[in-house]
Write a protein that holds these residues in place. Structure first.
Motif, PDB file in Angstrom:
ATOM      1  N   PRO A  76       5.420 -12.132   5.037  1.00  0.00           N
ATOM      2  CA  PRO A  76       5.546 -10.672   4.893  1.00  0.00           C
ATOM      3  C   PRO A  76       4.879  -9.904   6.029  1.00  0.00           C
ATOM      4  N   LEU A  77       3.774 -10.419   6.563  1.00  0.00           N
ATOM      5  CA  LEU A  77       3.107  -9.752   7.680  1.00  0.00           C
ATOM      6  C   LEU A  77       3.969  -9.830   8.943  1.00  0.00           C
ATOM      7  N   VAL A 105       1.552  -5.747   0.274  1.00  0.00           N
ATOM      8  CA  VAL A 105       0.960  -4.492   0.740  1.00  0.00           C
ATOM      9  C   VAL A 105       0.052  -4.848   1.906  1.00  0.00           C
ATOM     10  N   LEU A 106       0.233  -4.161   3.034  1.00  0.00           N
ATOM     11  CA  LEU A 106      -0.431  -4.525   4.279  1.00  0.00           C
ATOM     12  C   LEU A 106      -1.295  -3.387   4.794  1.00  0.00           C
ATOM     13  N   CYS A 107      -2.355  -3.762   5.482  1.00  0.00           N
ATOM     14  CA  CYS A 107      -3.223  -2.769   6.101  1.00  0.00           C
ATOM     15  C   CYS A 107      -4.081  -3.461   7.149  1.00  0.00           C
ATOM     16  N   GLY A 115      -3.482  -7.227   7.955  1.00  0.00           N
ATOM     17  CA  GLY A 115      -3.673  -8.199   6.884  1.00  0.00           C
ATOM     18  C   GLY A 115      -2.920  -7.826   5.632  1.00  0.00           C
ATOM     19  N   CYS A 116      -2.717  -8.830   4.758  1.00  0.00           N
ATOM     20  CA  CYS A 116      -2.120  -8.610   3.444  1.00  0.00           C
ATOM     21  C   CYS A 116      -3.241  -8.306   2.451  1.00  0.00           C
ATOM     22  N   GLN A 163      -6.470 -14.215   5.303  1.00  0.00           N
ATOM     23  CA  GLN A 163      -5.693 -14.720   4.171  1.00  0.00           C
ATOM     24  C   GLN A 163      -5.385 -13.586   3.197  1.00  0.00           C
ATOM     25  N   ALA A 164      -4.256 -13.703   2.518  1.00  0.00           N
ATOM     26  CA  ALA A 164      -3.871 -12.705   1.523  1.00  0.00           C
ATOM     27  C   ALA A 164      -4.457 -13.051   0.163  1.00  0.00           C
ATOM     28  N   VAL A 165      -4.572 -12.048  -0.680  1.00  0.00           N
ATOM     29  CA  VAL A 165      -4.976 -12.254  -2.062  1.00  0.00           C
ATOM     30  C   VAL A 165      -3.699 -12.373  -2.888  1.00  0.00           C
ATOM     31  N   ALA A 166      -3.448 -13.544  -3.447  1.00  0.00           N
ATOM     32  CA  ALA A 166      -2.214 -13.760  -4.221  1.00  0.00           C
ATOM     33  C   ALA A 166      -2.348 -13.154  -5.599  1.00  0.00           C
TER      34      ALA A 166
END
Length: 343
Positions: free
Chosen positions: A137-138, A168-170, A173-174, A339-342
């Motif tokens: 997604p990033l 959702v990105l910022c 990062g996710c 890393q993203a938070v799933a």
């Protein structure tokens, strides 16, 4: 994180998808788009054909070949076939004599360490000296032109063949992400199952996908288009034609569409309030082949009360994102380590 090679070294970005593989070559753009299908000799396992040529054998494969789609639901399920396929595609994209100094590959958010390792080993088998992974997604958001470098919230929904990635990105990062194993392939499957159950008609994967492309929509419509298909009668085994209506296909894919919309809503529910405000102002961006499904943008907008946009190049967004990382490596350095938070 980056090791800098000479300018003559070849660098590629890969969208290794369940349905299609796209390769971006640094300085040239997207140089290859092929179905993620490979045909191997049954005796010996040598490569016979790959990509579009192999895809034409789906449902038609002779006994002396083994046909494989090495990725399912966005992850590698047949390591050997994936390695052979990717190596062939890379050779096709850069030429037989060039070498790959660096390879950037998108991976689904929330993959396991085993799945991550499978991608790394597949890339190494394809000849890459350095392999960098980025969450799909990033990469898709970068390719779609979202301001993910900035401290404002953006939302991407990438609907591919094997999975749907919502994030959702910022600030590179996710913040919140979710991956669901429901996308274009599942829609093809439910269409084929419907024809078999309702009309005792067996159709191949190509025909089911053609029906989806011709008639599928996410919202009700006054129009009711039709499309004639030919399949095998379940009882007699003989060929039979059938006229399928748009309303039937729309009803078939209602549940997969519902799953995708629910994934979007759940992701929003776990999003911090300040980012929700950013997304409300900027809207949600759809990419991937599923973004082209008629009415899906309207349905998601209705369910979330947020404006929805389709990326300028929805089929190529992820590959373009890997390309941006190759072209401007220092700018995107953080994107490859966070890393993203799933959900």
């Amino acid at each position: 994180m980056f090791r800098f090679f000479s300018r003559s070294a070849c660098e590629v970005g890969i969208d290794l998808g369940s349905a299609n593989t796209l390769i971006y070559r640094s300085g040239q753009g997207i140089v290859l788009t092929e179905p993620s299908v490979v045909a191997l000799a049954r005796d010996g396992g040598e490569l016979v054909m790959a990509g579009e040529e192999a895809c034409q054998l789906l449902g038609r494969c002779p006994a002396n070949l083994v046909l494989s789609r090495p990725l399912r639901e966005g992850v590698i399920t047949d390591f050997d076939s994936a390695a052979i396929m990717l190596k062939h595609f890379v050779r096709q994209a850069i030429g037989p004599s060039a070498s790959v100094a660096r390879m950037v590959i998108g991976i689904p958010s929330g993959v396991t360490e085993v799945q991550r390792r499978a991608v790394l080993e597949t890339a190494a088998q394809a000849g890459a000296r350095s392999v960098l992974l980025i969450e799909e997604p990033l990469a898709a958001a970068i390719g779609a032109g979202l301001p993910v470098n900035s401290p404002v919230g953006s939302m991407i929904v990438d609907i591919g063949g094997g999975s749907t990635e919502v994030a959702v990105l910022c600030a590179q990062g996710c913040v919140v992400s979710q991956s669901v194993p429901v996308a274009g392939d599942v829609m093809n499957e439910v269409i084929a199952q419907y024809l078999r159950k309702t009309y005792d008609l067996i159709v191949g994967e190509h025909i089911a996908e053609q029906l989806k492309l011709e008639l599928a929509s996410a919202i009700d419509s006054e129009q009711d288009g039709t499309f004639e298909v030919c399949g095998q009668d379940l009882l007699s085994g003989l060929p039979r034609t059938l006229v399928v209506h748009e309303a039937e296909v729309r009803e078939c894919i209602r549940e997969p569409i519902k799953t995708i919309v629910q994934a979007v809503r759940r992701t929003l529910e776990h999003t911090p309030a300040q980012l929700i405000a950013d997304i409300y102002r900027r809207g949600i961006v759809l990419c991937g082949g599923g973004a082209l499904l008629r009415g899906l943008d309207e349905l998601i907008a209705s369910e979330t009360r947020i404006c929805v946009h389709i990326a300028e190049s929805p089929l190529a967004s992820l590959a373009l994102g890997t390309g941006q990382i190759l072209e401007h490596p220092r700018q995107w350095n953080r994107a490859l380590s966070v890393q993203a938070v799933a959900v």
